[in-house]
Scaffold this active site. Structure first.
Site, PDB file in Angstrom:
ATOM      1  N   GLY A 141      10.814  10.695  -1.269  1.00 36.56           N
ATOM      2  CA  GLY A 141      11.165  10.632   0.191  1.00 36.56           C
ATOM      3  C   GLY A 141      10.240   9.532   0.754  1.00 36.56           C
TER       4      GLY A 141
ATOM      5  CE  LYS B 184      11.850   1.985   6.673  1.00 32.63           C
ATOM      6  NZ  LYS B 184      11.228   0.640   6.752  1.00 32.63           N
TER       7      LYS B 184
ATOM      8  CG  LEU C  38      -0.496   0.130   2.589  1.00 35.03           C
ATOM      9  CD1 LEU C  38      -0.064   1.437   2.992  1.00 35.03           C
ATOM     10  CD2 LEU C  38      -1.441  -0.293   3.742  1.00 35.03           C
TER      11      LEU C  38
ATOM     12  CB  CYS D 107       8.626   2.896   1.888  1.00 37.41           C
ATOM     13  SG  CYS D 107       7.264   2.946   2.864  1.00 37.41           S
TER      14      CYS D 107
HETATM   15  C1  UGA Z   1       5.814   3.052  -1.496  1.00 36.93           C
HETATM   16  C2  UGA Z   1       5.364   2.195  -2.520  1.00 36.93           C
HETATM   17  O1  UGA Z   1       4.847   2.955  -3.512  1.00 36.93           O
HETATM   18  C3  UGA Z   1       4.255   1.028  -1.892  1.00 36.93           C
HETATM   19  O2  UGA Z   1       3.884   0.107  -2.808  1.00 36.93           O
HETATM   20  C4  UGA Z   1       4.747   0.385  -0.648  1.00 36.93           C
HETATM   21  O3  UGA Z   1       3.950  -0.387   0.008  1.00 36.93           O
HETATM   22  C5  UGA Z   1       5.369   1.544   0.159  1.00 36.93           C
HETATM   23  O4  UGA Z   1       6.364   2.532  -0.284  1.00 36.93           O
HETATM   24  C6  UGA Z   1       5.927   0.851   1.634  1.00 36.93           C
HETATM   25  O5  UGA Z   1       6.829   0.194   1.413  1.00 36.93           O
HETATM   26  O6  UGA Z   1       5.227   0.815   2.470  1.00 36.93           O
HETATM   27  P1  UGA Z   1       5.053   5.435  -0.558  1.00 36.93           P
HETATM   28  O7  UGA Z   1       6.200   5.715   0.178  1.00 36.93           O
HETATM   29  O8  UGA Z   1       3.891   5.529   0.386  1.00 36.93           O
HETATM   30  O9  UGA Z   1       4.807   3.902  -1.140  1.00 36.93           O
HETATM   31  O10 UGA Z   1       4.831   6.534  -1.526  1.00 36.93           O
HETATM   32  P2  UGA Z   1       4.991   6.574  -3.175  1.00 36.93           P
HETATM   33  O11 UGA Z   1       3.634   7.112  -3.763  1.00 36.93           O
HETATM   34  O12 UGA Z   1       5.546   5.364  -3.814  1.00 36.93           O
HETATM   35  O13 UGA Z   1       6.124   7.544  -3.200  1.00 36.93           O
HETATM   36  C7  UGA Z   1       7.267   7.458  -2.871  1.00 36.93           C
HETATM   37  C8  UGA Z   1       8.061   8.900  -3.184  1.00 36.93           C
HETATM   38  O14 UGA Z   1       8.422   9.031  -4.507  1.00 36.93           O
HETATM   39  C9  UGA Z   1       7.308  10.207  -2.629  1.00 36.93           C
HETATM   40  O15 UGA Z   1       8.198  11.102  -2.383  1.00 36.93           O
HETATM   41  C10 UGA Z   1       6.849  10.810  -4.185  1.00 36.93           C
HETATM   42  O16 UGA Z   1       6.568  12.029  -4.393  1.00 36.93           O
HETATM   43  C11 UGA Z   1       7.966  10.090  -4.891  1.00 36.93           C
HETATM   44  N1  UGA Z   1       7.665   9.853  -6.427  1.00 36.93           N
HETATM   45  C12 UGA Z   1       6.748   9.166  -7.001  1.00 36.93           C
HETATM   46  C13 UGA Z   1       8.586  10.678  -7.611  1.00 36.93           C
HETATM   47  O17 UGA Z   1       9.310  11.539  -7.155  1.00 36.93           O
HETATM   48  N2  UGA Z   1       8.215  10.608  -8.703  1.00 36.93           N
HETATM   49  C14 UGA Z   1       7.055   9.554  -9.165  1.00 36.93           C
HETATM   50  O18 UGA Z   1       7.072   9.389 -10.371  1.00 36.93           O
HETATM   51  C15 UGA Z   1       6.453   8.785  -8.148  1.00 36.93           C
END
Ligand code: UGA
Length: 450
Positions: free
Chosen positions: A276, A282, A154, A279
């Site tokens: 950032g 880390k 998620l 998840c």
């Molecule tokens: C991430 C994974 O997407 C989930 O599938 C996973 O379960 C979760 O980690 C976890 O391990 O618990 P999350 O950290 O909530 O989820 O957020 P994301 O939507 O994946 O975004 C992570 C970061 O990447 C954010 O800072 C977002 O702004 C950045 N991002 C995302 C980008 O810079 N570019 C993108 O194209 C997508």
């Protein structure tokens, strides 16, 4: 009463509380164990202590029905349960490896109370091999409890939606019967998902999820590989964005076309200030650290990590080229959450940008629609938080949009006349359509969108 097994969830963070509330609303009796008194009190009153779309309504439904039972006691919960999910925190150590203190402590404590035919499910993200160590720990404690791994996919901000409308559920373990029982929990959830979506006020999705049973180590590796690959995609996009800046191309158009290839896919190719959150940073450093300890080369992930770390400075260098020295300049950073639709500020790029600006003697103002309280301790003391966007940007020389909140896009795209004092708008998440600014005197600066 029904024949469904009783569940205990250890840890009421994003993963634990979301899973607990949804399982409890799909028919299970679920204890959720949380040691923090304030958090526990919030759950008892039918709400979460973090911002997440739809979750409060589902928690309230579970509490009202008596199927969601918050407690701080293992004895009062695990003793009555057939299945225990571990969703405790795994912070990172200073060297980048995962700190598994809570993971082992929870397993050791729970197995004291869990029935001999019980199932222990690991949901916390752990390095490959951790499950085997815990299974050995259970054996050394003369316990027959079956150990399984059920990694979580998620995303914060869409936690309820992702859990209800999962792409896949992965459960790994050596006891195939236990694996089947854990997969069945998600079948039960899937059969009630549209009703629960209705309670949460979110739109249903027709597609069914896939169920995958594996061995223990593969399940653990699936989780970190998925996150590492998504992080790799983002850093790849950021690397190409720098090439787009240097050549006059537009990274959004490039990635739209590249991502239209089904083999590649458009998701997670949005360039900007880098990833950032609790998840990706880390999990990438933990993957690097455990690979090193096993003598496996991880230069590809080290490169992804390096590109990510360099993005805030890259963006501020672009701003300096336009604005000159940042010292004494009034600069607003909009967006302190690590992404939109959450109040979480862990490893937030917006906070990193604000703090670097303050270290360069800029006068920094900030605004975030949800993360004000959580950001306060992370920001340097000279940084001013404001209660609204318009107050934060009053009299600025530059604005940096650091989080994809739709409020920011709407605000800038609907300015239709020159502003009193012109400023540079740095779109560090590439969400604003620069064409919308044509009738204004605001100068647009994206990442890879020269
Ligand atoms: C991430 C994974 O997407 C989930 O599938 C996973 O379960 C979760 O980690 C976890 O391990 O618990 P999350 O950290 O909530 O989820 O957020 P994301 O939507 O994946 O975004 C992570 C970061 O990447 C954010 O800072 C977002 O702004 C950045 N991002 C995302 C980008 O810079 N570019 C993108 O194209 C997508």
């Amino acid at each position: 009463m029904n024949n469904l097994p009783t569940i205990t969830i250890l840890g009421a963070g994003y993963v634990g509380l979301t899973s607990a509330a949804l399982f409890a609303t799909s028919g299970y009796t679920v204890y959720v164990v949380e040691p923090n008194k304030q958090r526990l009190e919030a759950i008892k009153q039918g709400r979460s202590f973090f911002f997440e779309e739809g979750i409060d309504a589902v928690i309230k439904s579970g509490i009202d029905n008596g199927t969601l039972i918050p407690t701080d006691s293992y004895a009062d919960s695990v003793t009555h349960s057939h299945i225990v999910f571990s969703c405790v925190g795994t912070p990172d150590n200073p060297d980048g490896s995962s700190n598994l203190t809570y993971v082992f402590a929870a397993a050791k404590e729970a197995v004291k109370y869990l029935r001999p035919d019980g199932i222990y499910v690991q949901k916390s993200t752990v390095p490959v091999g951790t499950g085997q160590q815990i299974a050995q720990l259970f054996t050394s404690l003369n316990s027959n409890v079956a150990y399984t791994s059920n990694p979580e996919f998620l995303r914060e901000g869409t936690a309820v939606y992702d859990t209800l409308y999962f792409d896949r559920v992965v459960v790994g373990g050596e006891n195939t019967q236990a694996v089947r029982v854990v997969l069945d929990i998600y079948r039960q959830l899937e059969s009630h998902r549209d009703d629960i979506a209705h309670i949460a006020g979110i739109s249903p999705r027709p597609r069914k999820g896939t169920y995958i049973a594996t061995d223990l180590s593969s399940a653990e590796l699936i989780k970190v590989t998925a996150n590492a690959f998504l992080a790799l995609k983002i850093s790849f996009a950021n690397s190409i964005a720098q090439l787009a800046d240097a050549t006059g191309a537009d990274i959004v158009k490039v990635m739209d076309a590249v991502g239209a290839d089904e083999r590649i896919g458009r998701a997670f190719l949005n360039a900007g200030r880098g990833y950032g959150g609790g998840c990706f940073p880390k999990d990438v450093s933990s993957l690097i650290s455990s690979s090193h300890s096993l003598g496996v080369d991880t230069s590809i992930m080290e490169a992804a990590q390096g590109v990510n770390a360099s993005m805030p400075a890259y963006i501020l260098e672009k701003l300096t080229q336009r604005l000159g020295s940042l010292a004494d300049k009034n600069i607003a950073v909009l967006g302190l959450a690590f992404k939109a639709n959450t109040s979480d500020v862990r490893k937030s790029p917006g906070i990193k940008l604000a703090n670097i600006l303050s270290e360069n003697s800029a006068k920094v103002t900030t605004y975030d629609p949800k993360a004000k309280d959580e950001a306060q301790n992370e920001l340097h003391s000279d940084i001013q938080q404001h209660p609204s966007l318009s107050e934060a940007i009053r009299g600025v020389d530059a604005v940096i949009v650091a989080t994809e909140w739709s409020e920011f896009r709407l605000f800038f795209e609907t300015i239709d006349q020159p502003v009193e004092k012109p400023y540079i708008l740095v779109d560090a998440v590439n969400i604003i359509d620069s064409k919308a600014l044509r009738g204004t005197n605001i100068a647009y600066l994206g990442v890879g969108r020269s």
